[in-house]
Design an enzyme around this catalytic site. Structure first.
Site, PDB file in Angstrom:
ATOM      1  N   TYR A 155       0.829  -1.218   0.000  1.00 16.04           N
ATOM      2  CA  TYR A 155       0.000   0.000   0.000  1.00 16.04           C
ATOM      3  C   TYR A 155       0.867   1.273   0.000  1.00 16.04           C
ATOM      4  O   TYR A 155       0.738   2.100  -0.903  1.00 16.04           O
ATOM      5  CB  TYR A 155      -0.978  -0.038   1.172  1.00 16.04           C
ATOM      6  CG  TYR A 155      -1.921   1.139   1.208  1.00 16.04           C
ATOM      7  CD1 TYR A 155      -2.990   1.230   0.329  1.00 16.04           C
ATOM      8  CD2 TYR A 155      -1.739   2.178   2.115  1.00 16.04           C
ATOM      9  CE1 TYR A 155      -3.857   2.315   0.339  1.00 16.04           C
ATOM     10  CE2 TYR A 155      -2.596   3.267   2.136  1.00 16.04           C
ATOM     11  CZ  TYR A 155      -3.655   3.334   1.252  1.00 16.04           C
ATOM     12  OH  TYR A 155      -4.505   4.424   1.268  1.00 16.04           O
ATOM     13  N   LYS A 159       1.512   4.162  -3.024  1.00  9.92           N
ATOM     14  CA  LYS A 159       1.236   5.596  -2.849  1.00  9.92           C
ATOM     15  C   LYS A 159       2.499   6.448  -3.053  1.00  9.92           C
ATOM     16  O   LYS A 159       2.408   7.592  -3.501  1.00  9.92           O
ATOM     17  CB  LYS A 159       0.595   5.851  -1.483  1.00  9.92           C
ATOM     18  CG  LYS A 159      -0.775   5.159  -1.296  1.00  9.92           C
ATOM     19  CD  LYS A 159      -1.827   5.635  -2.289  1.00  9.92           C
ATOM     20  CE  LYS A 159      -3.208   5.084  -1.987  1.00  9.92           C
ATOM     21  NZ  LYS A 159      -4.225   5.539  -2.955  1.00  9.92           N
TER      22      LYS A 159
HETATM   23  P1  NAD Z   1     -13.333   2.673   0.165  1.00 14.19           P
HETATM   24  O1  NAD Z   1     -12.905   1.265   0.332  1.00 14.19           O
HETATM   25  O2  NAD Z   1     -14.446   3.208   0.994  1.00 14.19           O
HETATM   26  O3  NAD Z   1     -13.702   2.941  -1.378  1.00 14.19           O
HETATM   27  C1  NAD Z   1     -12.845   2.502  -2.392  1.00 14.19           C
HETATM   28  C2  NAD Z   1     -13.459   2.775  -3.731  1.00 14.19           C
HETATM   29  O4  NAD Z   1     -12.612   2.144  -4.716  1.00 14.19           O
HETATM   30  C3  NAD Z   1     -14.850   2.166  -3.877  1.00 14.19           C
HETATM   31  O5  NAD Z   1     -15.673   3.051  -4.615  1.00 14.19           O
HETATM   32  C4  NAD Z   1     -14.582   0.910  -4.687  1.00 14.19           C
HETATM   33  O6  NAD Z   1     -15.673   0.547  -5.528  1.00 14.19           O
HETATM   34  C5  NAD Z   1     -13.401   1.311  -5.545  1.00 14.19           C
HETATM   35  N1  NAD Z   1     -12.668   0.128  -5.978  1.00 14.19           N
HETATM   36  C6  NAD Z   1     -12.146  -0.869  -5.197  1.00 14.19           C
HETATM   37  N2  NAD Z   1     -11.598  -1.812  -5.985  1.00 14.19           N
HETATM   38  C7  NAD Z   1     -11.784  -1.400  -7.276  1.00 14.19           C
HETATM   39  C8  NAD Z   1     -11.436  -1.935  -8.532  1.00 14.19           C
HETATM   40  N3  NAD Z   1     -10.787  -3.089  -8.666  1.00 14.19           N
HETATM   41  N4  NAD Z   1     -11.786  -1.244  -9.663  1.00 14.19           N
HETATM   42  C9  NAD Z   1     -12.422  -0.072  -9.561  1.00 14.19           C
HETATM   43  N5  NAD Z   1     -12.775   0.492  -8.406  1.00 14.19           N
HETATM   44  C10 NAD Z   1     -12.454  -0.155  -7.272  1.00 14.19           C
HETATM   45  O7  NAD Z   1     -12.018   3.526   0.311  1.00 14.19           O
HETATM   46  P2  NAD Z   1     -11.743   5.046   0.730  1.00 14.19           P
HETATM   47  O8  NAD Z   1     -11.295   5.040   2.127  1.00 14.19           O
HETATM   48  O9  NAD Z   1     -12.846   5.932   0.299  1.00 14.19           O
HETATM   49  O10 NAD Z   1     -10.439   5.302  -0.158  1.00 14.19           O
HETATM   50  C11 NAD Z   1     -10.458   6.030  -1.356  1.00 14.19           C
HETATM   51  C12 NAD Z   1      -9.029   6.405  -1.707  1.00 14.19           C
HETATM   52  O11 NAD Z   1      -8.471   7.155  -0.637  1.00 14.19           O
HETATM   53  C13 NAD Z   1      -8.107   5.210  -1.911  1.00 14.19           C
HETATM   54  O12 NAD Z   1      -7.226   5.483  -2.970  1.00 14.19           O
HETATM   55  C14 NAD Z   1      -7.348   5.128  -0.616  1.00 14.19           C
HETATM   56  O13 NAD Z   1      -6.081   4.524  -0.757  1.00 14.19           O
HETATM   57  C15 NAD Z   1      -7.233   6.587  -0.248  1.00 14.19           C
HETATM   58  N6  NAD Z   1      -6.989   6.831   1.181  1.00 14.19           N
HETATM   59  C16 NAD Z   1      -7.929   6.535   2.113  1.00 14.19           C
HETATM   60  C17 NAD Z   1      -7.644   6.785   3.452  1.00 14.19           C
HETATM   61  C18 NAD Z   1      -8.635   6.492   4.551  1.00 14.19           C
HETATM   62  O14 NAD Z   1      -8.273   6.667   5.719  1.00 14.19           O
HETATM   63  N7  NAD Z   1      -9.839   6.078   4.263  1.00 14.19           N
HETATM   64  C19 NAD Z   1      -6.421   7.346   3.820  1.00 14.19           C
HETATM   65  C20 NAD Z   1      -5.497   7.627   2.840  1.00 14.19           C
HETATM   66  C21 NAD Z   1      -5.792   7.379   1.514  1.00 14.19           C
END
Ligand code: NAD
Length: 247
Positions: A155, A159
């Site tokens: 992960y 990033k």
């Molecule tokens: P989440 O799991 O709630 O949502 C993830 C989204 O990605 C969903 O809409 C899902 O349908 C989509 N997805 C998953 N696998 C997929 C695939 N194979 N093809 C197409 N779409 C796919 O996650 P989130 O927390 O909303 O995260 C969104 C982004 O933010 C990610 O890139 C994550 O790395 C980043 N992020 C999140 C956090 C956090 O604390 N939640 C922190 C840092 C970065």
């Protein structure tokens, strides 16, 4: 702030992506919401239409693992809305296995969605943006792209790659009037974080000077700023939105 603009948001069905879709619609954009399955895409569209039937939003579920599918989907967005001004690369997955348990195929899976798909979507969008005279590409990084993470090495590695793509594409595409930036969220209240065990979350919150986890809307606001003309001279930036968290 985005009146007359058209945006594509990957992973728009829930969490941060859904909040970005909503924020962009509230600010006058037309939005193509992309998700991994048509069923969850349709459910997200239903929720949005229930909120405001006038919002211009369409949904699709291209395979982000295929450049051809991504290009076709981007072409369909252009057919529907006439242009593609903003791309938000948000789809992502995470894992916490230790190196000793980490399977090679899991490392590859995480890199393919979190990094390679960002390349594919950026490539497909940039061609259209160049033709139309400019655009904005926004990527989703993470606070672990700065400090690393003591487990689940795929992960943070993906990033760090997103940061590299962001900074390099900003340099390459500036002459085509395409700005490229990333938002690096801290700990945000979404399904991705709900999946983490409580014993990991609690100590994390204690390290956050603002004393709380972030909400998807905190991140959507940062994307809105970077997508808008208020950020007209901002490119190649990784904007931390993490309450000054340190891991
Ligand atoms: P989440 O799991 O709630 O949502 C993830 C989204 O990605 C969903 O809409 C899902 O349908 C989509 N997805 C998953 N696998 C997929 C695939 N194979 N093809 C197409 N779409 C796919 O996650 P989130 O927390 O909303 O995260 C969104 C982004 O933010 C990610 O890139 C994550 O790395 C980043 N992020 C999140 C956090 C956090 O604390 N939640 C922190 C840092 C970065």
């Amino acid at each position: 702030m985005l009146k007359g603009k058209t945006a594509v948001v990957t992973g728009g069905t829930r969490g941060i992506g859904f909040a970005v879709v909503k924020k962009f619609l509230e600010n006058g954009a037309s939005v193509a919401l992309w998700g991994s399955r048509q069923k969850t895409v349709d459910q997200a569209l239903e929720k949005l239409r229930a909120e405001d039937p006038a919002w211009k939003v369409i949904g699709m579920a291209p395979d982000l693992g295929s450049l051809q599918e991504v290009e076709n989907a981007m072409g369909r967005v252009k057919e529907q809305f006439g242009r593609v001004d903003i791309l938000v690369n948000n789809a992502g997955i995470s894992a916490r296995e230790s190196l000793y348990d980490y399977k090679e195929e899991d490392f590859e899976k995480i890199m393919d969605l979190n990094l390679n798909a960002v390349f594919r979507c950026a490539k497909a969008a940039a061609v259209l943006m160049k033709e139309q005279g400019g655009g904005v590409i926004l990527n989703t990084s993470s606070m672990v792209s700065i400090y690393g993470q003591a487990a689940g090495v795929g992960y943070p590695a993906s990033k760090f790659g997103v940061n590299g793509l962001t900074k390099s594409l900003a340099r390459e595409l500036g002459r085509d009037h395409i700005r490229v930036n990333a938002v690096a969220p801290g700990v945000i209240r979404t399904d991705m974080v709900a999946a983490l065990p409580e014993e990991l979350i609690e100590p994390l919150i204690r390290t956050i000077p603002l004393g709380r986890v972030g909400e998807p809307e905190d991140i959507a606001n940062a994307f809105l700023f970077l997508a808008s003309d208020l950020a007209s001279y901002v490119t190649g930036e990784i904007l931390s939105v993490d309450g000054a968290a340190m891991t």
